[in-house]
Design an enzyme around this catalytic site. Structure first.
Site, PDB file in Angstrom:
ATOM      1  N   LYS A  95      33.403  23.881  45.691  1.00 32.14           N
ATOM      2  CA  LYS A  95      32.513  24.380  45.873  1.00 32.14           C
ATOM      3  C   LYS A  95      32.107  25.059  47.078  1.00 32.14           C
ATOM      4  O   LYS A  95      32.417  24.460  48.051  1.00 32.14           O
ATOM      5  CB  LYS A  95      31.244  24.207  44.832  1.00 32.14           C
ATOM      6  CG  LYS A  95      30.643  23.094  44.100  1.00 32.14           C
ATOM      7  CD  LYS A  95      29.643  22.483  42.908  1.00 32.14           C
ATOM      8  CE  LYS A  95      29.724  21.890  41.431  1.00 32.14           C
ATOM      9  NZ  LYS A  95      28.508  21.817  41.449  1.00 32.14           N
ATOM     10  N   TYR A 129      29.831  28.557  33.475  1.00 35.98           N
ATOM     11  CA  TYR A 129      28.502  27.699  33.003  1.00 35.98           C
ATOM     12  C   TYR A 129      27.925  27.680  31.656  1.00 35.98           C
ATOM     13  O   TYR A 129      26.969  27.111  31.749  1.00 35.98           O
ATOM     14  CB  TYR A 129      27.957  27.285  34.299  1.00 35.98           C
ATOM     15  CG  TYR A 129      28.649  26.702  35.432  1.00 35.98           C
ATOM     16  CD1 TYR A 129      28.837  24.982  35.194  1.00 35.98           C
ATOM     17  CD2 TYR A 129      28.597  26.942  36.875  1.00 35.98           C
ATOM     18  CE1 TYR A 129      29.321  24.340  36.248  1.00 35.98           C
ATOM     19  CE2 TYR A 129      29.168  26.319  37.843  1.00 35.98           C
ATOM     20  CZ  TYR A 129      29.316  24.766  37.166  1.00 35.98           C
ATOM     21  OH  TYR A 129      29.670  24.118  38.505  1.00 35.98           O
ATOM     22  N   ASN A 182      27.387  20.070  45.539  1.00 33.39           N
ATOM     23  CA  ASN A 182      27.592  18.754  45.209  1.00 33.39           C
ATOM     24  C   ASN A 182      28.627  18.580  45.488  1.00 33.39           C
ATOM     25  O   ASN A 182      29.457  17.778  45.037  1.00 33.39           O
ATOM     26  CB  ASN A 182      27.355  18.098  44.224  1.00 33.39           C
ATOM     27  CG  ASN A 182      27.631  19.287  42.424  1.00 33.39           C
ATOM     28  OD1 ASN A 182      27.625  19.801  42.889  1.00 33.39           O
ATOM     29  ND2 ASN A 182      27.305  18.387  41.731  1.00 33.39           N
ATOM     30  N   HIS A 242      33.290  20.082  41.337  1.00 29.44           N
ATOM     31  CA  HIS A 242      32.952  19.710  40.286  1.00 29.44           C
ATOM     32  C   HIS A 242      34.216  19.672  39.406  1.00 29.44           C
ATOM     33  O   HIS A 242      35.480  19.998  39.521  1.00 29.44           O
ATOM     34  CB  HIS A 242      33.035  21.928  39.563  1.00 29.44           C
ATOM     35  CG  HIS A 242      33.064  21.665  37.567  1.00 29.44           C
ATOM     36  ND1 HIS A 242      32.363  21.477  37.253  1.00 29.44           N
ATOM     37  CD2 HIS A 242      34.145  22.071  37.550  1.00 29.44           C
ATOM     38  CE1 HIS A 242      32.433  21.612  35.809  1.00 29.44           C
ATOM     39  NE2 HIS A 242      34.569  22.099  35.427  1.00 29.44           N
ATOM     40  N   GLU A 252      37.857  25.950  30.445  1.00 34.80           N
ATOM     41  CA  GLU A 252      37.809  26.102  31.758  1.00 34.80           C
ATOM     42  C   GLU A 252      39.322  25.819  32.725  1.00 34.80           C
ATOM     43  O   GLU A 252      39.314  27.068  33.275  1.00 34.80           O
ATOM     44  CB  GLU A 252      37.286  24.792  33.332  1.00 34.80           C
ATOM     45  CG  GLU A 252      35.755  24.471  32.425  1.00 34.80           C
ATOM     46  CD  GLU A 252      35.350  22.698  33.199  1.00 34.80           C
ATOM     47  OE1 GLU A 252      36.115  22.432  34.072  1.00 34.80           O
ATOM     48  OE2 GLU A 252      33.869  23.021  32.473  1.00 34.80           O
TER      49      GLU A 252
HETATM   50  P1  CMP Z   1      28.342  20.011  37.880  1.00 33.60           P
HETATM   51  O1  CMP Z   1      29.653  19.351  36.967  1.00 33.60           O
HETATM   52  O2  CMP Z   1      29.687  21.177  38.333  1.00 33.60           O
HETATM   53  O3  CMP Z   1      28.087  21.043  36.522  1.00 33.60           O
HETATM   54  C1  CMP Z   1      26.902  21.299  36.114  1.00 33.60           C
HETATM   55  C2  CMP Z   1      26.618  21.276  37.413  1.00 33.60           C
HETATM   56  O4  CMP Z   1      24.841  22.290  37.618  1.00 33.60           O
HETATM   57  C3  CMP Z   1      26.626  20.143  38.198  1.00 33.60           C
HETATM   58  O5  CMP Z   1      27.698  20.029  38.767  1.00 33.60           O
HETATM   59  C4  CMP Z   1      25.683  21.071  38.941  1.00 33.60           C
HETATM   60  O6  CMP Z   1      26.262  21.371  40.215  1.00 33.60           O
HETATM   61  C5  CMP Z   1      24.714  21.220  39.101  1.00 33.60           C
HETATM   62  N1  CMP Z   1      23.119  21.250  37.957  1.00 33.60           N
HETATM   63  C6  CMP Z   1      23.276  19.437  37.300  1.00 33.60           C
HETATM   64  N2  CMP Z   1      22.417  19.319  37.226  1.00 33.60           N
HETATM   65  C7  CMP Z   1      21.053  19.359  38.309  1.00 33.60           C
HETATM   66  C8  CMP Z   1      20.286  19.858  38.375  1.00 33.60           C
HETATM   67  N3  CMP Z   1      18.928  19.291  37.212  1.00 33.60           N
HETATM   68  N4  CMP Z   1      18.999  20.353  39.242  1.00 33.60           N
HETATM   69  C9  CMP Z   1      20.134  21.398  39.858  1.00 33.60           C
HETATM   70  N5  CMP Z   1      21.317  21.938  38.995  1.00 33.60           N
HETATM   71  C10 CMP Z   1      22.131  20.970  38.566  1.00 33.60           C
END
Ligand code: CMP
Length: 138
Positions: A10, A50, A113, A116, A127
């Site tokens: 990311k 998404y 984070n 993914h 995906e």
């Molecule tokens: P990812 O695994 O890419 O899948 C969905 C993404 O949404 C997740 O990682 C986070 O980056 C984001 N995400 C999930 N939960 C939250 C949350 N409560 N608040 C903000 N972002 C979120």
């Protein structure tokens, strides 16, 4: 039998210069890099990717964030790739991620984070096909 999964390094991790270290963790864990591409995606591309989260309160911020800078799109392969990558990534919220996981080492927050990974076979198939053409996956 080998399984394929889809992953993204990311924008937070790329901008901080962690892409190489994350790739090293992935290869150390036995994943083969089938395909990888650096790309800055549009907000519309992020929204399509998404789409399952479209009703969530964080959807707009997530799509803004994912289109804010370059990312690495990847297809990875190994036995049990989907579950094993999820384990290597750690919990979505880095505050809950175990020691030694990629999110524990490199993630900033629940949104930024670092990585993914697909969560199931059907999402991995969607995906991979969303970002890569068949000829890129040989
Ligand atoms: P990812 O695994 O890419 O899948 C969905 C993404 O949404 C997740 O990682 C986070 O980056 C984001 N995400 C999930 N939960 C939250 C949350 N409560 N608040 C903000 N972002 C979120």
């Amino acid at each position: 039998m080998a399984q394929r999964t889809f992953s993204i390094i990311k924008p937070d991790a790329v901008s901080k210069g962690h892409a190489g270290a994350i790739l090293a963790e992935i290869e150390k864990a036995g994943f083969k890099l089938v395909s990888i591409r650096k790309q800055t995606i549009s907000k519309q591309q992020a929204q399509g990717f998404y789409h399952v989260h479209a009703a969530r309160p964080f959807f707009n911020d997530l799509c803004e964030f994912m289109s804010s800078g370059p990312i690495f799109l990847m297809v990875l392969e190994k036995e049990n790739a989907i579950a094993d990558l999820r384990k290597l990534m750690g919990a979505t919220n880095p505050a809950n991620a175990e020691e030694g996981t990629i999110r524990k080492m490199f993630a900033e927050s629940i949104q930024a984070n670092a990585i993914h990974g697909s969560d199931a076979e059907d999402t991995a198939a969607f995906e991979i096909a969303y970002w890569f053409a068949g000829y890129e996956l040989l």
